[in-house]
Design a protein around this motif. Structure first.
Motif, PDB file in Angstrom:
ATOM      1  N   MET A   1       0.850  -1.108  -0.062  1.00  0.00           N
ATOM      2  CA  MET A   1      -0.129   0.125  -0.138  1.00  0.00           C
ATOM      3  C   MET A   1       0.770   1.313  -0.067  1.00  0.00           C
ATOM      4  SD  MET A   1      -3.189  -0.406   2.846  1.00  0.00           S
ATOM      5  CE  MET A   1      -4.670  -0.072   1.978  1.00  0.00           C
ATOM      6  N   LYS A   2       0.327   2.395  -0.477  1.00  0.00           N
ATOM      7  CA  LYS A   2       1.129   3.412  -0.580  1.00  0.00           C
ATOM      8  C   LYS A   2       1.188   4.113   0.775  1.00  0.00           C
ATOM      9  CE  LYS A   2       0.841   4.732  -5.545  1.00  0.00           C
ATOM     10  NZ  LYS A   2       0.328   5.701  -6.552  1.00  0.00           N
ATOM     11  N   LYS A   3       1.998   4.915   0.966  1.00  0.00           N
ATOM     12  CA  LYS A   3       2.103   5.725   2.385  1.00  0.00           C
ATOM     13  C   LYS A   3       1.125   6.799   2.436  1.00  0.00           C
ATOM     14  CE  LYS A   3       7.006   5.004   3.193  1.00  0.00           C
ATOM     15  NZ  LYS A   3       8.278   5.680   3.161  1.00  0.00           N
ATOM     16  N   SER A   4       0.926   7.411   1.487  1.00  0.00           N
ATOM     17  CA  SER A   4      -0.215   8.649   1.395  1.00  0.00           C
ATOM     18  C   SER A   4      -1.606   7.785   1.441  1.00  0.00           C
ATOM     19  CB  SER A   4      -0.112   9.183  -0.054  1.00  0.00           C
ATOM     20  OG  SER A   4      -0.671   8.270  -1.049  1.00  0.00           O
ATOM     21  N   LEU A   5      -1.959   6.552   1.023  1.00  0.00           N
ATOM     22  CA  LEU A   5      -3.349   6.094   1.513  1.00  0.00           C
ATOM     23  C   LEU A   5      -3.279   5.608   2.954  1.00  0.00           C
ATOM     24  CD1 LEU A   5      -5.914   4.879   0.207  1.00  0.00           C
ATOM     25  CD2 LEU A   5      -4.628   2.608  -0.326  1.00  0.00           C
ATOM     26  N   LEU A   6      -2.080   4.922   3.417  1.00  0.00           N
ATOM     27  CA  LEU A   6      -1.921   4.661   4.779  1.00  0.00           C
ATOM     28  C   LEU A   6      -2.244   5.791   5.526  1.00  0.00           C
ATOM     29  CD1 LEU A   6       0.514   1.896   4.726  1.00  0.00           C
ATOM     30  CD2 LEU A   6      -1.941   1.548   5.138  1.00  0.00           C
ATOM     31  N   TYR A   7      -1.537   7.010   5.322  1.00  0.00           N
ATOM     32  CA  TYR A   7      -1.781   8.143   6.395  1.00  0.00           C
ATOM     33  C   TYR A   7      -3.098   8.599   6.167  1.00  0.00           C
ATOM     34  CZ  TYR A   7       3.060   8.724   7.447  1.00  0.00           C
ATOM     35  OH  TYR A   7       4.453   8.479   8.025  1.00  0.00           O
ATOM     36  N   SER A   8      -3.718   8.724   4.941  1.00  0.00           N
ATOM     37  CA  SER A   8      -5.052   9.030   4.831  1.00  0.00           C
ATOM     38  C   SER A   8      -5.971   8.278   5.563  1.00  0.00           C
ATOM     39  CB  SER A   8      -5.624   9.166   3.216  1.00  0.00           C
ATOM     40  OG  SER A   8      -4.614   9.980   2.585  1.00  0.00           O
ATOM     41  N   LEU A   9      -5.795   6.871   5.353  1.00  0.00           N
ATOM     42  CA  LEU A   9      -6.756   6.152   6.280  1.00  0.00           C
ATOM     43  C   LEU A   9      -6.736   6.454   7.666  1.00  0.00           C
ATOM     44  CD1 LEU A   9      -8.788   3.841   6.302  1.00  0.00           C
ATOM     45  CD2 LEU A   9      -6.862   2.217   6.224  1.00  0.00           C
ATOM     46  N   TRP A  10      -5.222   6.505   8.171  1.00  0.00           N
ATOM     47  CA  TRP A  10      -5.128   6.955   9.738  1.00  0.00           C
ATOM     48  C   TRP A  10      -5.936   8.152  10.075  1.00  0.00           C
ATOM     49  CZ3 TRP A  10       0.309   8.030  12.066  1.00  0.00           C
ATOM     50  CH2 TRP A  10       0.449   7.526  13.328  1.00  0.00           C
ATOM     51  N   ALA A  11      -5.840   9.208   9.187  1.00  0.00           N
ATOM     52  CA  ALA A  11      -6.503  10.213   9.581  1.00  0.00           C
ATOM     53  C   ALA A  11      -8.160  10.272   9.675  1.00  0.00           C
ATOM     54  CB  ALA A  11      -6.118  11.525   8.541  1.00  0.00           C
ATOM     55  N   VAL A  12      -8.511   9.429   8.765  1.00  0.00           N
ATOM     56  CA  VAL A  12     -10.017   9.080   8.766  1.00  0.00           C
ATOM     57  C   VAL A  12     -10.414   8.272  10.087  1.00  0.00           C
ATOM     58  CG1 VAL A  12     -11.885   7.719   7.806  1.00  0.00           C
ATOM     59  CG2 VAL A  12     -10.358   9.278   6.225  1.00  0.00           C
ATOM     60  N   LEU A  13      -9.812   7.448  10.710  1.00  0.00           N
ATOM     61  CA  LEU A  13      -9.735   6.676  11.624  1.00  0.00           C
ATOM     62  C   LEU A  13      -9.554   7.646  12.952  1.00  0.00           C
ATOM     63  CD1 LEU A  13      -8.074   3.275  10.816  1.00  0.00           C
ATOM     64  CD2 LEU A  13     -10.306   3.585  11.219  1.00  0.00           C
ATOM     65  N   TYR A  14      -8.557   8.655  12.956  1.00  0.00           N
ATOM     66  CA  TYR A  14      -8.518   9.684  13.828  1.00  0.00           C
ATOM     67  C   TYR A  14      -9.768  10.385  14.027  1.00  0.00           C
ATOM     68  CZ  TYR A  14      -6.962  13.551  16.710  1.00  0.00           C
ATOM     69  OH  TYR A  14      -7.096  14.661  17.407  1.00  0.00           O
ATOM     70  N   CYS A  15     -10.228  10.960  12.989  1.00  0.00           N
ATOM     71  CA  CYS A  15     -11.474  11.671  13.081  1.00  0.00           C
ATOM     72  C   CYS A  15     -12.834  10.828  13.550  1.00  0.00           C
ATOM     73  CB  CYS A  15     -11.842  12.287  11.597  1.00  0.00           C
ATOM     74  SG  CYS A  15     -10.665  13.487  10.981  1.00  0.00           S
ATOM     75  N   LEU A  16     -12.710   9.595  13.337  1.00  0.00           N
ATOM     76  CA  LEU A  16     -13.750   8.756  13.435  1.00  0.00           C
ATOM     77  C   LEU A  16     -13.580   8.418  15.104  1.00  0.00           C
ATOM     78  CD1 LEU A  16     -16.206   7.035  12.829  1.00  0.00           C
ATOM     79  CD2 LEU A  16     -14.881   5.131  12.310  1.00  0.00           C
ATOM     80  N   CYS A  17     -12.332   8.447  15.768  1.00  0.00           N
ATOM     81  CA  CYS A  17     -12.078   8.048  16.985  1.00  0.00           C
ATOM     82  C   CYS A  17     -12.360   9.363  17.808  1.00  0.00           C
ATOM     83  CB  CYS A  17     -10.514   7.573  17.343  1.00  0.00           C
ATOM     84  SG  CYS A  17     -10.110   5.909  16.882  1.00  0.00           S
ATOM     85  N   VAL A  18     -12.283  10.477  17.151  1.00  0.00           N
ATOM     86  CA  VAL A  18     -12.584  11.643  17.988  1.00  0.00           C
ATOM     87  C   VAL A  18     -14.019  11.778  18.186  1.00  0.00           C
ATOM     88  CG1 VAL A  18     -12.697  14.234  17.969  1.00  0.00           C
ATOM     89  CG2 VAL A  18     -10.242  13.003  17.301  1.00  0.00           C
ATOM     90  N   GLY A  19     -14.722  11.449  17.237  1.00  0.00           N
ATOM     91  CA  GLY A  19     -16.236  11.622  17.440  1.00  0.00           C
ATOM     92  C   GLY A  19     -16.732  10.720  18.197  1.00  0.00           C
ATOM     93  N   LEU A  20     -16.408   9.127  18.070  1.00  0.00           N
ATOM     94  CA  LEU A  20     -16.776   8.448  18.947  1.00  0.00           C
ATOM     95  C   LEU A  20     -16.162   8.678  20.599  1.00  0.00           C
ATOM     96  CD1 LEU A  20     -16.155   5.245  16.720  1.00  0.00           C
ATOM     97  CD2 LEU A  20     -18.609   6.388  17.361  1.00  0.00           C
TER      98      LEU A  20
END
Length: 134
Positions: free
Chosen positions: A1-20
């Motif tokens: 997987m590309k690093k940019s995709l992994l960092y983007s997925l990590w950012a999305v999961l971070y936002c989800l964790c903040v909300g939850l």
């Protein structure tokens, strides 16, 4: 997987964790989903560490180590401030709690704070190891 995709997925999961992280006391399946989301948050950085080890990419390891260290320090400071806020106004306590949730999102989302801190510490230790080939 590309690093940019992994960092983007990590950012999305971070936002989800903040909300939850603002969900109060979940039970049953809801709690299971919170814990699962919090644990899944650590999957992209684990893949990044694995790829960095494979490619001997010191820069990525340094970035992940720095992120982990900053989060652990912020968690310590914000937890202490939250404990000390018992003598402050309720608004100050609320602001400190919001900051705690925002900066330590997976720790709060998992709802087992020690597990979140442990996973951050594991990420710090794994990204801090030297290459065995050196």
């Amino acid at each position: 997987m590309k690093k940019s995709l992994l960092y983007s997925l990590w950012a999305v999961l971070y936002c989800l964790c903040v909300g939850l992280g603002f969900v109060d006391e979940a039970y049953g399946f809801g709690k299971f989903m919170l814990v699962l989301t919090g644990i899944l948050f650590f999957l992209p950085p684990a893949v990044l560490v694995w790829q960095a080890w494979k490619e001997k990419d010191r820069r990525t390891l340094k970035i992940l180590r720095l992120i982990s260290l900053v989060v652990l320090i912020l968690a310590l400071v914000l937890l202490v401030l939250n404990l000390l806020s018992v003598n402050l106004t309720s608004q100050a306590g609320l602001v400190l709690h919001v900051l705690l949730v925002m900066f330590t999102a997976p720790m709060v989302c998992i709802q087992y704070w020690a597990l979140g801190l442990f996973l951050w510490a594991c990420l710090l230790m794994v990204s801090g190891k030297k290459f065995s080939a050196d």
